[in-house]
Design a protein around this motif. Structure first.
Motif, short mmCIF file in Angstrom:
data_model
loop_
_atom_site.label_atom_id
_atom_site.label_comp_id
_atom_site.label_asym_id
_atom_site.label_seq_id
_atom_site.Cartn_x
_atom_site.Cartn_y
_atom_site.Cartn_z
N VAL A 1 -10.70 4.49 -11.92
CA VAL A 1 -11.04 3.40 -12.84
C VAL A 1 -10.18 2.17 -12.54
O VAL A 1 -10.68 1.04 -12.51
N LEU A 2 -8.87 2.37 -12.33
CA LEU A 2 -7.98 1.26 -12.01
C LEU A 2 -8.44 0.51 -10.77
O LEU A 2 -8.54 -0.72 -10.77
N PHE A 3 -8.74 1.22 -9.69
CA PHE A 3 -9.14 0.57 -8.46
C PHE A 3 -10.50 -0.11 -8.60
O PHE A 3 -10.74 -1.17 -8.01
N ALA A 4 -11.41 0.47 -9.40
CA ALA A 4 -12.71 -0.18 -9.63
C ALA A 4 -12.52 -1.50 -10.38
O ALA A 4 -13.13 -2.52 -10.02
N LEU B 1 -9.77 -3.36 -10.45
CA LEU B 1 -9.11 -4.30 -9.54
C LEU B 1 -10.08 -4.88 -8.52
O LEU B 1 -10.02 -6.06 -8.19
N ARG B 2 -10.99 -4.08 -8.02
CA ARG B 2 -11.99 -4.56 -7.07
C ARG B 2 -12.92 -5.58 -7.72
O ARG B 2 -13.25 -6.61 -7.13
N ILE B 3 -13.33 -5.31 -8.96
CA ILE B 3 -14.19 -6.25 -9.68
C ILE B 3 -13.46 -7.57 -9.89
O ILE B 3 -14.03 -8.65 -9.70
N ILE B 4 -12.19 -7.50 -10.26
CA ILE B 4 -11.40 -8.72 -10.45
C ILE B 4 -11.27 -9.48 -9.13
O ILE B 4 -11.43 -10.70 -9.09
N ARG B 5 -11.00 -8.77 -8.04
CA ARG B 5 -10.83 -9.42 -6.74
C ARG B 5 -12.13 -10.10 -6.30
O ARG B 5 -12.12 -11.21 -5.79
N VAL B 6 -13.27 -9.44 -6.48
CA VAL B 6 -14.55 -10.03 -6.11
C VAL B 6 -14.83 -11.26 -6.97
O VAL B 6 -15.29 -12.28 -6.48
N GLY B 7 -14.52 -11.17 -8.25
CA GLY B 7 -14.73 -12.32 -9.15
C GLY B 7 -13.88 -13.51 -8.75
O GLY B 7 -14.33 -14.65 -8.80
N ARG B 8 -12.66 -13.27 -8.34
CA ARG B 8 -11.77 -14.37 -7.92
C ARG B 8 -12.25 -15.00 -6.63
O ARG B 8 -12.11 -16.19 -6.43
N SER B 9 -12.78 -14.20 -5.71
CA SER B 9 -13.22 -14.77 -4.44
C SER B 9 -14.50 -15.60 -4.62
O SER B 9 -14.74 -16.52 -3.87
N ILE C 1 -4.55 21.56 -12.49
CA ILE C 1 -5.69 20.96 -11.79
C ILE C 1 -6.38 19.94 -12.69
O ILE C 1 -6.79 18.87 -12.25
N ALA C 2 -6.50 20.27 -13.98
CA ALA C 2 -7.09 19.32 -14.93
C ALA C 2 -6.23 18.05 -15.00
O ALA C 2 -6.76 16.94 -15.08
N GLY C 3 -4.91 18.21 -14.95
CA GLY C 3 -4.02 17.05 -14.95
C GLY C 3 -4.21 16.19 -13.72
O GLY C 3 -4.26 14.96 -13.79
N VAL C 4 -4.33 16.82 -12.56
CA VAL C 4 -4.55 16.09 -11.31
C VAL C 4 -5.90 15.37 -11.36
O VAL C 4 -6.01 14.21 -10.94
N LEU C 5 -6.93 16.03 -11.86
CA LEU C 5 -8.24 15.38 -11.99
C LEU C 5 -8.18 14.19 -12.94
O LEU C 5 -8.83 13.16 -12.70
N GLY C 6 -7.41 14.31 -14.02
CA GLY C 6 -7.24 13.19 -14.94
C GLY C 6 -6.56 12.01 -14.29
O GLY C 6 -6.97 10.85 -14.48
N VAL C 7 -5.52 12.27 -13.49
CA VAL C 7 -4.83 11.19 -12.77
C VAL C 7 -5.79 10.56 -11.76
O VAL C 7 -5.85 9.33 -11.63
N ALA C 8 -6.55 11.37 -11.05
CA ALA C 8 -7.51 10.84 -10.07
C ALA C 8 -8.56 9.96 -10.76
O ALA C 8 -8.91 8.89 -10.25
N ALA C 9 -9.03 10.39 -11.92
CA ALA C 9 -10.02 9.59 -12.66
C ALA C 9 -9.41 8.27 -13.12
O ALA C 9 -10.04 7.21 -13.04
N ALA C 10 -8.16 8.31 -13.59
CA ALA C 10 -7.50 7.09 -14.04
C ALA C 10 -7.31 6.11 -12.87
O ALA C 10 -7.55 4.91 -13.01
N ASN D 1 0.82 -1.21 0.00
CA ASN D 1 0.00 0.00 0.00
C ASN D 1 0.85 1.26 0.00
O ASN D 1 0.49 2.26 -0.61
N GLY D 2 2.01 1.22 0.69
CA GLY D 2 2.92 2.36 0.69
C GLY D 2 3.47 2.63 -0.69
O GLY D 2 3.62 3.79 -1.10
N PHE D 3 3.77 1.55 -1.42
CA PHE D 3 4.25 1.70 -2.79
C PHE D 3 3.20 2.34 -3.67
O PHE D 3 3.49 3.27 -4.44
N LEU D 4 1.95 1.87 -3.56
CA LEU D 4 0.87 2.44 -4.37
C LEU D 4 0.62 3.90 -4.01
O LEU D 4 0.37 4.73 -4.89
#
Length: 128
Positions: free
Chosen positions: A94-97, A99-107, A82-91, A2-5
């Motif tokens: 989406v990445l975490f969503a 990953l969560r879907i994949i994790r739920v599917g695996r469980s 600020i637009a760049g920061v919002l773009g990174v936050a959106a990306a 988590n520290g790395f992320l």
């Protein structure tokens, strides 16, 4: 992990927020290539292409008038970072969503090749 992320996300936000201000406003390689043979002329506050080039056949983008179009916020060039920061936050959202879907599917669907109680690490014949 988590520290790395967290560190990676912090660096991505800093890069997007700070380097956005020094990014070139000139067309990128693809834009420049498609505009070969044309001259960009400003007419009534809008740009028009004169001559013959591939870019004349391009249509407008569906999100061209959205709040974050052209790496700005509502067309304000001072808010590029600020637009760049919002773009990174959106990306990252989406990445975490995903990953969560994949994790739920695996469980919900445990893998067949995991070691079972009987000690066999290989799937039963015909189970794959």
């Amino acid at each position: 992990m988590n520290g790395f992320l967290f560190g990676f996300a912090a660096v991505a936000v800093l890069v997007a927020g700070l380097l956005s201000y020094v990014a070139s406003s000139q067309p990128d390689g693809l834009d420049a290539t498609t505009q070969r043979g044309c001259t960009v002329v400003e007419v009534d506050g809008a740009e028009e292409l004169h001559g013959e080039c591939i870019a004349q056949n391009a249509g407008g983008h569906a999100l061209a008038h959205s709040p974050l179009a052209d790496y700005t916020i509502d067309g304000n060039d001072r808010l590029t970072g600020i637009a760049g920061v919002l773009g990174v936050a959106a990306a990252f959202a989406v990445l975490f969503a995903v990953l969560r879907i994949i994790r739920v599917g695996r469980s919900k669907h445990p893998r067949a090749d995991r070691v079972s109680e009987g000690g066999s690490a290989s799937p039963e014949p015909g189970s794959w």
